[in-house]
Design a protein around this motif. Structure first.
Motif, PDB file in Angstrom:
ATOM      1  N   ASN A   9       0.739  -1.492   0.097  1.00  0.00           N
ATOM      2  CA  ASN A   9      -0.194  -0.016   0.165  1.00  0.00           C
ATOM      3  C   ASN A   9       0.905   1.468  -0.135  1.00  0.00           C
ATOM      4  N   PRO A  10       1.869   1.358   0.902  1.00  0.00           N
ATOM      5  CA  PRO A  10       2.788   2.639   0.760  1.00  0.00           C
ATOM      6  C   PRO A  10       3.418   2.802  -0.544  1.00  0.00           C
ATOM      7  N   GLY A  31      -1.645  -8.424  -3.908  1.00  0.00           N
ATOM      8  CA  GLY A  31      -1.021  -8.661  -2.734  1.00  0.00           C
ATOM      9  C   GLY A  31      -0.803  -7.715  -1.620  1.00  0.00           C
ATOM     10  N   GLU A  32      -1.261  -7.700  -0.463  1.00  0.00           N
ATOM     11  CA  GLU A  32      -0.702  -6.514   0.383  1.00  0.00           C
ATOM     12  C   GLU A  32       0.275  -6.908   1.399  1.00  0.00           C
ATOM     13  N   GLY A  42     -11.086  -2.189  -2.766  1.00  0.00           N
ATOM     14  CA  GLY A  42     -10.976  -0.869  -2.963  1.00  0.00           C
ATOM     15  C   GLY A  42      -9.580  -0.655  -3.517  1.00  0.00           C
ATOM     16  N   HIS A  43      -8.655  -1.421  -3.400  1.00  0.00           N
ATOM     17  CA  HIS A  43      -7.217  -1.274  -3.691  1.00  0.00           C
ATOM     18  C   HIS A  43      -7.232  -2.182  -4.982  1.00  0.00           C
ATOM     19  N   GLN A  44      -7.859  -2.980  -5.277  1.00  0.00           N
ATOM     20  CA  GLN A  44      -7.912  -3.286  -6.823  1.00  0.00           C
ATOM     21  C   GLN A  44      -8.467  -2.368  -7.750  1.00  0.00           C
ATOM     22  N   PHE A  45      -9.558  -1.717  -7.297  1.00  0.00           N
ATOM     23  CA  PHE A  45      -9.996  -0.394  -7.904  1.00  0.00           C
ATOM     24  C   PHE A  45      -9.126   0.711  -7.962  1.00  0.00           C
ATOM     25  N   THR A  85     -15.663   5.162  -3.530  1.00  0.00           N
ATOM     26  CA  THR A  85     -14.911   6.095  -4.529  1.00  0.00           C
ATOM     27  C   THR A  85     -14.014   5.691  -5.234  1.00  0.00           C
ATOM     28  N   GLU A  86     -13.258   4.496  -4.769  1.00  0.00           N
ATOM     29  CA  GLU A  86     -12.297   4.016  -5.652  1.00  0.00           C
ATOM     30  C   GLU A  86     -12.859   3.146  -6.911  1.00  0.00           C
TER      31      GLU A  86
END
Length: 379
Positions: free
Chosen positions: A155-156, A198-199, A216-219, A280-281
């Motif tokens: 994520n960072p 992957g996270e 949300g991270h996929q989007f 929102t994503e």
């Protein structure tokens, strides 16, 4: 955004007693009980008010400048880094150099430079990037914080890529675009397995077992891959964008359009709640797909827009958000986190940016016409 949210957060989201911005508000719009301030939240507000200024909301200039000054006086650490956490009064309680927070400082400073040509913000931007390059650069990728402990984190890196694109837009310095391209390459080589993002990873960037997948991270990555390609990225983002979105739609969205907070790699639901930001994503991802192809237009854009407007943003006073709904679709949050403003504002700014193309496509394609823009005076 212009009639309600920006004026409300300009008045009630500013910490009148101690400076800077509040961490949260109550559902009634009063200061929340938080006694700490995350540096990332202040940086996100600098972004929001700077972008709003660019769209014609002139009050944003002074608010963004105040945010930069507050960070400079309260959050700087020796050696050119930034703290992670402050007290309500502005004293450092966690001086950790955290890549996630620093990415948002870069992002906020870049938008401040872009909106105002602020020379001090430009100097801070350069110094902060130099800190990232010298102190946070790892043999492969970047350390998530110093000293590095625990698993390596995706994520960072995602937010550093986003920040570098904003820095490139503000400065036209290829230094930032090169870093964005390097992180984009890590997406294909490390983070993404052609199906899920992957996270958490081991020291050698091997994916750890029992991954939590955040739709949300996929989007969000789908939107970022398109943004990188638009600025000269060499990889064709479309196959990965489609795969990211396909998994997110198939396993991460319920029948009413709410985006789940978490699933696993097989698509099993882990958290059926739905915060504001994954929705929102989803909107941004489908806008990016439409922008990249010029043709792929589906009901997700309208569904997510309506869901945000009709459920998440229906508050008294107007200008807040309901931050989470439970699996039955009932509100499940009494606090309004200020951190979400960045997500909401950016999604609707993207919708405004692409509105002429969306309306042209709707008119010529026979789809339902979007409502006329009520904010033309703010562009």
């Amino acid at each position: 955004m212009f009639d309600s949210a920006l004026p409300l957060w300009a008045e009630r989201g500013v910490d009148r007693a101690h400076g800077g911005f509040l961490e949260e508000l109550t559902a009634e719009g009063d200061p929340g009980p938080a006694t700490l301030k995350r540096v990332r939240v202040i940086a996100r507000h600098i972004y929001v008010f700077s972008h709003a200024q660019l769209l014609g909301w002139n009050r944003g200039a002074d608010l963004a400048a105040m945010g930069v000054e507050y960070l400079r006086h309260h959050a700087r650490t020796p050696g050119g880094g930034w703290a992670r956490l402050l007290t309500r009064e502005g004293d450092i309680v966690d001086a950790t150099s955290d890549l996630y927070d620093i990415a948002f400082i870069l992002h906020g400073l870049a938008w401040r430079v872009r909106s105002s040509a602020d020379e001090q913000a430009l100097r801070l931007l350069d110094e902060t990037m130099s800190f990232v390059e010298t102190q946070l650069k790892a043999p492969h990728g970047y350390w998530h914080w110093l000293p590095p402990t625990g698993p390596r984190l995706q994520n960072p890196h995602m937010h550093l890529l986003e920040a570098c694109l904003a820095c490139f837009d503000a400065t036209e310095d290829d230094r930032y675009l090169r870093t964005a391209e390097q992180i984009g390459a890590m997406f294909y080589d490390v983070f993404f397995d052609a199906r899920t993002l992957g996270e958490t990873f081991g020291d050698d960037w091997e994916r750890l077992p029992n991954q939590t997948v955040e739709p949300g991270h996929q989007f969000e990555w789908a939107w970022l891959l398109n943004a990188l390609a638009a600025r000269g990225g060499t990889a064709d983002p479309l196959p990965a964008m489609r795969q990211l979105i396909a998994f997110g739609e198939r396993h991460g969205v319920n029948s009413n359009g709410f985006v789940y907070d978490a699933v696993d790699a097989s698509g099993r639901i882990l958290q059926a709640t739905s915060r504001t930001w994954p929705n929102t994503e989803r909107l941004k991802a489908h806008l990016a797909l439409f922008e990249h192809t010029g043709a792929e237009f589906n009901g997700a854009i309208e569904q997510s827009t309506r869901l945000l407007l009709d459920r998440y943003l229906v508050t008294k006073p107007r200008g807040l958000w309901i931050d989470r709904f439970d699996e039955g679709g009932a509100p499940a949050a009494s606090i309004v986190p200020a951190s979400t403003f960045y997500h909401v504002f950016l999604a609707f700014a993207e919708l405004l940016r692409l509105e002429p193309r969306l309306e042209a496509r709707s008119f010529h394609g026979g789809d339902k016409r979007l409502q006329p823009n009520q904010r033309e005076q703010h562009r």
